[in-house]
Write an enzyme that holds these catalytic residues in place. Structure first.
Site, PDB file in Angstrom:
ATOM      1  CE1 TYR A 217      -3.867   2.423   0.833  1.00 40.89           C
ATOM      2  CE2 TYR A 217      -2.494   3.570   2.250  1.00 40.89           C
ATOM      3  CZ  TYR A 217      -3.568   3.495   1.362  1.00 40.89           C
ATOM      4  OH  TYR A 217      -4.446   4.635   1.258  1.00 40.89           O
TER       5      TYR A 217
HETATM    6  N1  NAD Z   1      -9.614   6.606   4.701  1.00 38.29           N
HETATM    7  C1  NAD Z   1      -8.179   6.882   4.656  1.00 38.29           C
HETATM    8  O1  NAD Z   1      -7.585   7.012   6.007  1.00 38.29           O
HETATM    9  C2  NAD Z   1      -7.214   7.201   3.662  1.00 38.29           C
HETATM   10  C3  NAD Z   1      -6.071   8.149   4.012  1.00 38.29           C
HETATM   11  C4  NAD Z   1      -5.454   8.064   2.609  1.00 38.29           C
HETATM   12  C5  NAD Z   1      -5.712   7.905   1.510  1.00 38.29           C
HETATM   13  N2  NAD Z   1      -6.848   7.093   1.428  1.00 38.29           N
HETATM   14  C6  NAD Z   1      -7.051   6.835  -0.153  1.00 38.29           C
HETATM   15  O2  NAD Z   1      -8.291   7.329  -0.606  1.00 38.29           O
HETATM   16  C7  NAD Z   1      -8.880   6.589  -1.434  1.00 38.29           C
HETATM   17  C8  NAD Z   1     -10.406   6.419  -1.222  1.00 38.29           C
HETATM   18  O3  NAD Z   1     -10.484   5.784   0.028  1.00 38.29           O
HETATM   19  P1  NAD Z   1     -11.601   5.634   1.009  1.00 38.29           P
HETATM   20  O4  NAD Z   1     -11.103   5.957   2.332  1.00 38.29           O
HETATM   21  O5  NAD Z   1     -12.844   6.630   0.603  1.00 38.29           O
HETATM   22  O6  NAD Z   1     -11.915   4.028   1.067  1.00 38.29           O
HETATM   23  P2  NAD Z   1     -13.519   3.507   0.760  1.00 38.29           P
HETATM   24  O7  NAD Z   1     -13.082   2.029   0.852  1.00 38.29           O
HETATM   25  O8  NAD Z   1     -14.423   3.940   1.297  1.00 38.29           O
HETATM   26  O9  NAD Z   1     -13.846   3.871  -0.895  1.00 38.29           O
HETATM   27  C9  NAD Z   1     -12.934   3.194  -1.838  1.00 38.29           C
HETATM   28  C10 NAD Z   1     -13.819   2.830  -3.133  1.00 38.29           C
HETATM   29  O10 NAD Z   1     -12.931   2.447  -4.160  1.00 38.29           O
HETATM   30  C11 NAD Z   1     -13.696   1.383  -4.804  1.00 38.29           C
HETATM   31  N3  NAD Z   1     -12.997   0.411  -5.346  1.00 38.29           N
HETATM   32  C12 NAD Z   1     -12.169  -0.530  -4.898  1.00 38.29           C
HETATM   33  N4  NAD Z   1     -11.394  -1.103  -5.718  1.00 38.29           N
HETATM   34  C13 NAD Z   1     -11.898  -0.630  -6.859  1.00 38.29           C
HETATM   35  C14 NAD Z   1     -11.571  -1.074  -8.311  1.00 38.29           C
HETATM   36  N5  NAD Z   1     -10.820  -1.927  -8.619  1.00 38.29           N
HETATM   37  N6  NAD Z   1     -12.098  -0.335  -9.368  1.00 38.29           N
HETATM   38  C15 NAD Z   1     -13.203   0.770  -8.911  1.00 38.29           C
HETATM   39  N7  NAD Z   1     -13.429   1.081  -7.649  1.00 38.29           N
HETATM   40  C16 NAD Z   1     -12.801   0.474  -6.507  1.00 38.29           C
HETATM   41  C17 NAD Z   1     -14.683   0.679  -3.720  1.00 38.29           C
HETATM   42  O11 NAD Z   1     -15.791  -0.064  -4.004  1.00 38.29           O
HETATM   43  C18 NAD Z   1     -15.063   2.042  -2.639  1.00 38.29           C
HETATM   44  O12 NAD Z   1     -16.214   2.524  -3.236  1.00 38.29           O
HETATM   45  C19 NAD Z   1      -8.010   5.349  -1.723  1.00 38.29           C
HETATM   46  O13 NAD Z   1      -7.186   5.741  -2.901  1.00 38.29           O
HETATM   47  C20 NAD Z   1      -7.401   5.256  -0.390  1.00 38.29           C
HETATM   48  O14 NAD Z   1      -6.002   4.687  -0.647  1.00 38.29           O
HETATM   49  C21 NAD Z   1      -7.729   6.962   2.119  1.00 38.29           C
END
Ligand code: NAD
Length: 271
Positions: free
Chosen positions: A178
């Site tokens: 990751y």
């Molecule tokens: N939540 C955190 O703490 C955090 C912090 C830093 C970065 N991020 C990043 O932010 C982004 C969004 O994360 P989030 O926290 O909203 O997560 P989340 O799990 O709530 O949402 C992620 C979405 O991506 C979709 N998804 C997953 N694999 C997929 C694929 N192969 N094709 C299309 N859609 C797909 C899922 O169905 C989901 O709806 C991610 O890239 C994550 O790494 C999150």
């Protein structure tokens, strides 16, 4: 490109738009007047997001790690809305494993790389191919009168924001794949931004710290010892809301910062 400041209506595409940060971004784009395509692996969740939008939206099923699926997502968006002005490449997964490298399962490595890294690469590849077919937008001359002429005279074809993470600026022991993908997204962002700056396409990244989304809920449920430290570890005393990240994303996409490209914006409550 702000919807109000351009010569045509703006169309935004959000991947991972069915949940968390992506959903909040789609809602914010629509509040700002953009037409929004909401793409997610989980189509029902994308449809739920579209139901929240103030402007007409489109739910699209996509697996961002699959080339044909990404191409179909962009084709469907352009067929419906005629163009693609902004893209938020945000879909990402944390993987289901937590282990040091000697014990980290190879299939989980492949899965995380495929979605988080190849997914962003594929999305940019086909989004930019579409943007290059489009005429340049000339921004509102009144807004930029007397300002550097980058935006006003060269115009813009499109703006892309990719989701990295504070993990892309530091360490995340036991989640090396990751962490590696999030570092890689910054490298991709900077490189592609340089490749297309003269073509009027801007590419930036956001680096959120822990954000209150279903991904955070999964961390808490699976690994409570890892997650327990986070709230107290932020100077702000809490993690980010998805809306706070969405605000930064829409700002980076907008006409407010026409000379910002190849940048990453950390959103981390002072940490
Ligand atoms: N939540 C955190 O703490 C955090 C912090 C830093 C970065 N991020 C990043 O932010 C982004 C969004 O994360 P989030 O926290 O909203 O997560 P989340 O799990 O709530 O949402 C992620 C979405 O991506 C979709 N998804 C997953 N694999 C997929 C694929 N192969 N094709 C299309 N859609 C797909 C899922 O169905 C989901 O709806 C991610 O890239 C994550 O790494 C999150």
């Amino acid at each position: 490109m702000a919807a109000g400041g351009t010569t045509r209506k703006c169309v935004a595409l959000v991947t991972g738009g069915g949940s968390g940060i992506g959903r909040a971004a789609a809602v914010r784009f629509a509040e700002l007047g953009y037409t929004c395509a909401v793409a997610d692996r989980d189509l029902p969740s994308a449809r739920q997001t579209v139901d929240l939008l103030k402007t007409p939206g489109l739910a699209v099923q996509v697996d961002v790690g699959n080339s044909a699926s990404v191409q179909a997502m962009i084709q469907t968006t352009v067929e419906h809305f005629g163009q693609l002005d902004c893209a938020f490449n945000n879909a990402g997964i944390e993987g289901t494993a937590r282990a040091k490298i000697a014990d980290y399962p190879e299939d989980q490595f492949d899965s995380v790389i495929n979605v988080n890294l190849k997914g962003v690469w594929l999305c940019m590849k086909y989004e930019i191919a579409q943007m290059l077919k489009q005429e340049r937008i000339v921004s509102d001359p009144k807004k930029w009168a007397g300002k550097p002429d980058l935006c006003r005279f060269q115009g813009q074809r499109g703006s892309i924001v990719n989701t990295s993470s504070t993990a892309g600026l530091g360490l995340m022991p036991e989640f090396a794949p990751y962490c590696a993908t999030k570092w890689a997204i910054i490298g991709l962002t900077k490189t592609v931004a340089a490749e297309y700056a003269k073509e009027g396409i801007r590419v930036n990244a956001v680096c959120p710290a822990t954000t209150d989304t279903p991904m955070r809920d999964r961390f808490e449920a699976q690994w409570p010892d890892w997650q327990a430290k986070t709230d107290a570890s932020y100077p702000a005393g809490r993690v980010a809301t998805p809306e706070e990240v969405a605000e930064a994303v829409t700002w980076l996409c907008s006409d407010a910062c026409p000379f910002a490209t190849g940048e990453y914006l950390k959103i981390a409550g002072g940490r």
